[in-house]
Scaffold this motif. Structure first.
Motif, PDB file in Angstrom:
ATOM      1  N   THR A 148       6.543   1.323  -9.456  1.00 37.38           N
ATOM      2  CA  THR A 148       5.884   0.381 -10.351  1.00 37.38           C
ATOM      3  C   THR A 148       6.916  -0.649 -10.811  1.00 37.38           C
ATOM      4  N   GLY A 149       6.420  -1.766 -11.315  1.00 39.37           N
ATOM      5  CA  GLY A 149       7.299  -2.786 -11.903  1.00 39.37           C
ATOM      6  C   GLY A 149       8.222  -3.453 -10.902  1.00 39.37           C
ATOM      7  N   LEU A 150       9.442  -3.721 -11.357  1.00 39.86           N
ATOM      8  CA  LEU A 150      10.422  -4.432 -10.538  1.00 39.86           C
ATOM      9  C   LEU A 150      10.825  -3.629  -9.307  1.00 39.86           C
ATOM     10  N   TYR A 151      10.879  -2.321  -9.465  1.00 42.57           N
ATOM     11  CA  TYR A 151      11.209  -1.460  -8.333  1.00 42.57           C
ATOM     12  C   TYR A 151      10.191  -1.641  -7.204  1.00 42.57           C
ATOM     13  N   ARG A 152       8.928  -1.774  -7.543  1.00 43.68           N
ATOM     14  CA  ARG A 152       7.893  -1.978  -6.524  1.00 43.68           C
ATOM     15  C   ARG A 152       8.013  -3.358  -5.894  1.00 43.68           C
ATOM     16  N   PRO A 203      11.642  -5.728   2.565  1.00 44.39           N
ATOM     17  CA  PRO A 203      11.333  -5.687   4.003  1.00 44.39           C
ATOM     18  C   PRO A 203      10.615  -6.950   4.491  1.00 44.39           C
ATOM     19  N   ALA A 204       9.774  -7.544   3.648  1.00 47.56           N
ATOM     20  CA  ALA A 204       9.079  -8.773   4.054  1.00 47.56           C
ATOM     21  C   ALA A 204      10.075  -9.915   4.248  1.00 47.56           C
ATOM     22  N   PHE A 205      11.037 -10.032   3.329  1.00 53.51           N
ATOM     23  CA  PHE A 205      12.051 -11.084   3.462  1.00 53.51           C
ATOM     24  C   PHE A 205      12.905 -10.865   4.706  1.00 53.51           C
ATOM     25  N   LEU A 206      13.295  -9.630   4.968  1.00 55.29           N
ATOM     26  CA  LEU A 206      14.087  -9.352   6.172  1.00 55.29           C
ATOM     27  C   LEU A 206      13.302  -9.685   7.437  1.00 55.29           C
ATOM     28  N   THR A 207      12.024  -9.366   7.443  1.00 50.37           N
ATOM     29  CA  THR A 207      11.183  -9.702   8.596  1.00 50.37           C
ATOM     30  C   THR A 207      11.113 -11.203   8.787  1.00 50.37           C
ATOM     31  N   LEU A 208      10.869 -11.931   7.704  1.00 47.41           N
ATOM     32  CA  LEU A 208      10.774 -13.389   7.779  1.00 47.41           C
ATOM     33  C   LEU A 208      12.079 -14.012   8.248  1.00 47.41           C
ATOM     34  N   VAL A 250       0.840  -1.203   0.000  1.00 40.50           N
ATOM     35  CA  VAL A 250       0.000   0.000   0.000  1.00 40.50           C
ATOM     36  C   VAL A 250       0.874   1.253   0.000  1.00 40.50           C
ATOM     37  N   PHE A 251       1.954   1.244   0.763  1.00 40.44           N
ATOM     38  CA  PHE A 251       2.822   2.416   0.877  1.00 40.44           C
ATOM     39  C   PHE A 251       3.482   2.753  -0.461  1.00 40.44           C
ATOM     40  N   SER A 252       3.860   1.729  -1.236  1.00 42.87           N
ATOM     41  CA  SER A 252       4.589   1.986  -2.482  1.00 42.87           C
ATOM     42  C   SER A 252       3.674   2.074  -3.706  1.00 42.87           C
ATOM     43  N   ALA A 253       2.369   2.039  -3.513  1.00 43.02           N
ATOM     44  CA  ALA A 253       1.437   2.052  -4.655  1.00 43.02           C
ATOM     45  C   ALA A 253       1.377   3.429  -5.306  1.00 43.02           C
ATOM     46  N   PRO A 254       1.240   3.465  -6.636  1.00 43.62           N
ATOM     47  CA  PRO A 254       1.031   4.755  -7.313  1.00 43.62           C
ATOM     48  C   PRO A 254      -0.324   5.366  -6.926  1.00 43.62           C
TER      49      PRO A 254
END
Length: 185
Positions: free
Chosen positions: A106-110, A117-122, A61-65
């Protein structure tokens, strides 16, 4: 000390991989304390997955256009009740109010914004939980067979001396002894 042994001694995940294989073969020696450790580890794993999903969703949600934010929180409404519309308007206003510093990727950057951050959390939470599970088994080294197994793996003396598992009263009557050797092969 070799590089491999240094790497192995610092990773509870690798020690638990050895121990899990032996525990699966010798399940009959599991005590109540061992079971409680495994249930706590399972609950911690579920919490880790939920926290990882929460981090991924908030990054999504934070990175959405801006256009996607307006589609997510704008009309049409799936529930036609006033609190639902007010909640969607509040979410849209909060997210769009951060447009000055929000990436709007958008794209790969998104994908990097969401998955990093999700991988680091996991990975961090999983490592912490495995460390807690390993130390819980080490604290049981004098009480249960699996605690003794963990201390032997920790010392590096797994195959040197046999591990004698204490049996419950019913099994001791059948085998005519209160101890039985735990196989570590």
């Amino acid at each position: 000390m070799s590089v491999w042994s240094m790497f192995f001694t610092q990773k509870p995940e690798l020690k638990l991989a050895v121990m899990d294989e032996l525990m699966a073969k010798q399940k009959r020696f599991q005590t109540r304390e061992d079971w409680e450790i495994e249930v706590a580890a399972q609950n911690a794993r579920s919490t880790t997955y939920m926290a990882t999903f929460g981090v991924w969703l908030s990054c999504f949600v934070f990175s959405a256009p801006t256009g996607q934010v307006k589609r997510m929180f704008g009309p049409p409404d799936s529930l036609v009740i006033p609190p639902w519309r007010m909640a969607k308007d509040a979410c849209q206003n909060i997210v769009l109010g951060m447009n000055g510093f929000r990436p709007q990727a958008t794209g790969l950057y998104r994908q990097f914004w969401c998955m990093g951050p999700a991988f680091l959390t996991l990975s961090c939470m999983s490592h912490y939980n495995e460390c807690a599970r390993w130390s819980a088994y080490l604290n049981l080294k004098d009480k249960t067979a699996f605690g003794e197994l963990a201390s032997k793996i920790e010392d590096g003396s797994l195959h040197e001396n046999p591990i004698l598992a204490t049996l419950d009263a019913k099994t001791a009557n059948v085998t005519h002894g209160s101890k039985m050797e735990l196989s570590t092969l």
